[in-house]
Motif scaffolding. Structure first.
Motif, PDB file in Angstrom:
ATOM      1  N   TYR A   1       0.852  -1.189   0.000  1.00  0.00           N
ATOM      2  CA  TYR A   1       0.000   0.000   0.000  1.00  0.00           C
ATOM      3  C   TYR A   1       0.890   1.242   0.000  1.00  0.00           C
ATOM      4  N   PHE A   2       0.820   2.021  -1.056  1.00  0.00           N
ATOM      5  CA  PHE A   2       1.601   3.255  -1.116  1.00  0.00           C
ATOM      6  C   PHE A   2       0.919   4.208  -2.081  1.00  0.00           C
ATOM      7  N   VAL A   3       0.719   5.446  -1.636  1.00  0.00           N
ATOM      8  CA  VAL A   3       0.091   6.456  -2.487  1.00  0.00           C
ATOM      9  C   VAL A   3       0.846   7.761  -2.351  1.00  0.00           C
ATOM     10  N   ASN A   4       0.623   8.644  -3.325  1.00  0.00           N
ATOM     11  CA  ASN A   4       1.142   9.998  -3.271  1.00  0.00           C
ATOM     12  C   ASN A   4       2.668  10.003  -3.282  1.00  0.00           C
ATOM     13  N   ARG A   5       3.265  11.044  -2.767  1.00  0.00           N
ATOM     14  CA  ARG A   5       4.713  11.248  -2.706  1.00  0.00           C
ATOM     15  C   ARG A   5       5.345  11.371  -4.092  1.00  0.00           C
ATOM     16  N   ASP A   6       4.528  11.673  -5.098  1.00  0.00           N
ATOM     17  CA  ASP A   6       5.079  11.840  -6.447  1.00  0.00           C
ATOM     18  C   ASP A   6       6.006  13.050  -6.516  1.00  0.00           C
ATOM     19  N   ASP A   7       5.656  14.123  -5.815  1.00  0.00           N
ATOM     20  CA  ASP A   7       6.499  15.330  -5.849  1.00  0.00           C
ATOM     21  C   ASP A   7       7.873  15.037  -5.257  1.00  0.00           C
ATOM     22  N   GLU A   8       7.895  14.342  -4.115  1.00  0.00           N
ATOM     23  CA  GLU A   8       9.181  14.041  -3.478  1.00  0.00           C
ATOM     24  C   GLU A   8      10.016  13.117  -4.358  1.00  0.00           C
ATOM     25  N   ARG A   9       9.374  12.145  -4.968  1.00  0.00           N
ATOM     26  CA  ARG A   9      10.112  11.237  -5.851  1.00  0.00           C
ATOM     27  C   ARG A   9      10.695  11.987  -7.046  1.00  0.00           C
ATOM     28  N   GLU A  10       9.890  12.884  -7.615  1.00  0.00           N
ATOM     29  CA  GLU A  10      10.356  13.633  -8.780  1.00  0.00           C
ATOM     30  C   GLU A  10      11.509  14.554  -8.406  1.00  0.00           C
ATOM     31  N   ARG A  11      11.418  15.194  -7.248  1.00  0.00           N
ATOM     32  CA  ARG A  11      12.508  16.069  -6.803  1.00  0.00           C
ATOM     33  C   ARG A  11      13.792  15.285  -6.600  1.00  0.00           C
ATOM     34  N   ALA A  12      13.667  14.077  -6.020  1.00  0.00           N
ATOM     35  CA  ALA A  12      14.850  13.254  -5.782  1.00  0.00           C
ATOM     36  C   ALA A  12      15.498  12.837  -7.095  1.00  0.00           C
ATOM     37  N   LEU A  13      14.693  12.387  -8.039  1.00  0.00           N
ATOM     38  CA  LEU A  13      15.239  11.941  -9.325  1.00  0.00           C
ATOM     39  C   LEU A  13      15.836  13.104 -10.103  1.00  0.00           C
ATOM     40  N   ARG A  14      15.197  14.278 -10.015  1.00  0.00           N
ATOM     41  CA  ARG A  14      15.717  15.451 -10.723  1.00  0.00           C
ATOM     42  C   ARG A  14      17.049  15.884 -10.115  1.00  0.00           C
ATOM     43  N   ALA A  15      17.159  15.793  -8.796  1.00  0.00           N
ATOM     44  CA  ALA A  15      18.410  16.169  -8.137  1.00  0.00           C
ATOM     45  C   ALA A  15      19.557  15.269  -8.580  1.00  0.00           C
ATOM     46  N   VAL A  16      19.269  13.979  -8.744  1.00  0.00           N
ATOM     47  CA  VAL A  16      20.315  13.050  -9.192  1.00  0.00           C
ATOM     48  C   VAL A  16      20.693  13.340 -10.641  1.00  0.00           C
ATOM     49  N   THR A  17      19.701  13.602 -11.470  1.00  0.00           N
ATOM     50  CA  THR A  17      19.951  13.828 -12.899  1.00  0.00           C
ATOM     51  C   THR A  17      20.696  15.139 -13.154  1.00  0.00           C
ATOM     52  N   GLU A  18      20.341  16.177 -12.399  1.00  0.00           N
ATOM     53  CA  GLU A  18      20.851  17.511 -12.696  1.00  0.00           C
ATOM     54  C   GLU A  18      22.068  17.904 -11.873  1.00  0.00           C
ATOM     55  N   ARG A  19      22.536  17.070 -10.990  1.00  0.00           N
ATOM     56  CA  ARG A  19      23.677  17.480 -10.160  1.00  0.00           C
ATOM     57  C   ARG A  19      24.923  17.694 -11.028  1.00  0.00           C
ATOM     58  N   ARG A  20      25.700  18.666 -10.640  1.00  0.00           N
ATOM     59  CA  ARG A  20      26.880  19.026 -11.427  1.00  0.00           C
ATOM     60  C   ARG A  20      28.167  18.558 -10.750  1.00  0.00           C
ATOM     61  N   SER A  21      28.275  18.787  -9.459  1.00  0.00           N
ATOM     62  CA  SER A  21      29.496  18.396  -8.759  1.00  0.00           C
ATOM     63  C   SER A  21      29.498  16.896  -8.494  1.00  0.00           C
ATOM     64  N   ARG A  22      30.608  16.262  -8.785  1.00  0.00           N
ATOM     65  CA  ARG A  22      30.759  14.831  -8.510  1.00  0.00           C
ATOM     66  C   ARG A  22      31.897  14.594  -7.519  1.00  0.00           C
ATOM     67  N   SER A  23      32.222  15.624  -6.737  1.00  0.00           N
ATOM     68  CA  SER A  23      33.336  15.479  -5.795  1.00  0.00           C
ATOM     69  C   SER A  23      32.937  14.664  -4.574  1.00  0.00           C
ATOM     70  N   ARG A  24      31.643  14.673  -4.241  1.00  0.00           N
ATOM     71  CA  ARG A  24      31.133  13.917  -3.098  1.00  0.00           C
ATOM     72  C   ARG A  24      29.809  13.278  -3.482  1.00  0.00           C
ATOM     73  N   PRO A  25      29.416  12.221  -2.774  1.00  0.00           N
ATOM     74  CA  PRO A  25      28.110  11.617  -3.063  1.00  0.00           C
ATOM     75  C   PRO A  25      26.981  12.608  -2.805  1.00  0.00           C
ATOM     76  N   LEU A  26      25.938  12.488  -3.579  1.00  0.00           N
ATOM     77  CA  LEU A  26      24.731  13.270  -3.333  1.00  0.00           C
ATOM     78  C   LEU A  26      23.927  12.575  -2.229  1.00  0.00           C
ATOM     79  N   VAL A  27      23.453  13.364  -1.267  1.00  0.00           N
ATOM     80  CA  VAL A  27      22.642  12.824  -0.170  1.00  0.00           C
ATOM     81  C   VAL A  27      21.205  13.316  -0.337  1.00  0.00           C
TER      82      VAL A  27
END
Length: 315
Positions: A11-37
């Motif tokens: 059972y899981f609903v909603n949280r689409d905004d948070e998921r999209e923000r997380a995926l966008r942050a991974v896709t658009e990050r520029r610095s690769r000097s440290r892991p993204l948290v």
């Protein structure tokens, strides 16, 4: 590929905004000097752990994280509330195929071993139930291609600026919570009584875990009610068949199938149980078969009735 994730939540609903923000942050990050948290925060019961797992699975599907997903519940490594990061590093090194007897004994050496092991790796690391940023930092992989998903009850302050994305989870809105309720219940009741459904949703304050537990308690109560109703019916059928045989003992007149009905009713009690009721029913039938005196039959019947009444009381 190692994927240390449980099955997806039922059972899981909603949280689409948070998921999209997380995926966008991974896709658009520029610095690769440290892991993204990706820091998912909010009170207990909001579904942070489930969301973290879903984000990790989506990252695996969309991006080349060849080293899979490593997962650690930090609460499993606390003693009196204090986390030992050395123990967590040992677990992570085991997950990275370092044999337990090869893990460095000293903490500083173990850190260097972990950094060396993750320097050219790109895992997704899920850290559940972090309390402070200071618990997360020693566990960060050395590779900037890695992604760390941390869950916590509050914001993880002091993570290096630019390398962390704070994803604070609010309670579910009423529409989403009602949708979750309908998924859990899976029958007509929420739609048939929307006001009662809204009352349950408000009572649970937008917390998915509270909503799920509320439904489980209701379903358990309904199951108990059905169980006791079936038990009462089984006992009543046996008592009716026994009464018929007792009357036959008194007047010598009965139907040919009275014994068959009694045996069938006894079988129902033996299957239904519990053992005390089954034993009392068997004793009454044995008394009838031995043609005991009326006072013995009465005592045997009352003994069964007493046990049956006790076993039909809700606890």
């Amino acid at each position: 590929m190692r994927v240390e994730l449980p099955p997806e939540p039922v059972y899981f609903v909603n949280r689409d905004d948070e998921r999209e923000r997380a995926l966008r942050a991974v896709t658009e990050r520029r610095s690769r000097s440290r892991p993204l948290v990706l820091a998912l925060s909010g009170p207990g019961g909001l579904g942070k752990t489930e969301l973290a797992g879903l984000i990790a699975r989506t990252l695996l599907d969309r991006r080349p994280f060849a080293d899979g997903v490593l997962s650690v519940d930090l609460d499993d490594f606390r003693a009196d509330g204090v986390l030992d990061p050395g123990d967590v590093l040992s677990q992570l090194l085991n997950s990275l195929d370092v044999a337990p007897d090869q893990v460095q004994a000293q903490y500083a050496a173990r850190c260097r071993q972990y950094w060396n092991r993750t320097s050219d790796a790109n895992p997704v690391l899920l850290l559940d139930n972090a309390r402070y940023a200071s618990e997360v930092v020693p566990l960060l992989p050395a590779s900037g291609d890695s992604v760390v998903i941390a869950t916590s009850h509050g914001p993880l302050h002091d993570l290096e600026a630019g390398t962390a994305v704070d994803l604070a989870l609010p309670p579910l809105e009423e529409r989403a919570a009602t949708e979750l309720l309908e998924l859990i219940v899976r029958d007509h009741r929420p739609a048939a009584d929307p006001e009662a459904a809204r009352a349950v949703v408000r009572l649970c304050d937008g917390l998915p875990a509270a909503l799920l537990e509320s439904v489980r308690m209701t379903l358990r109560a309904e199951s108990d009610h059905r169980e006791f109703a079936l038990r009462r019916q089984t006992y009543a059928e046996f008592l009716g068949a026994a009464e018929t045989r007792i009357l036959t003992e008194r007047n010598g007149r009965g139907q040919a199938d009275d014994d068959v009905l009694l045996q069938r009713a006894l079988g129902g009690v033996l299957l239904e149980g519990p053992p005390e009721a089954a034993a009392a029913a068997q004793h009454l039938v044995d008394c009838l078969r031995r043609h005991e005196r009326p006072d013995e039959l009465k005592r045997a019947k009352l003994a069964f009735v007493s046990v049956a009444q006790e076993r039909c009381r809700s606890r």
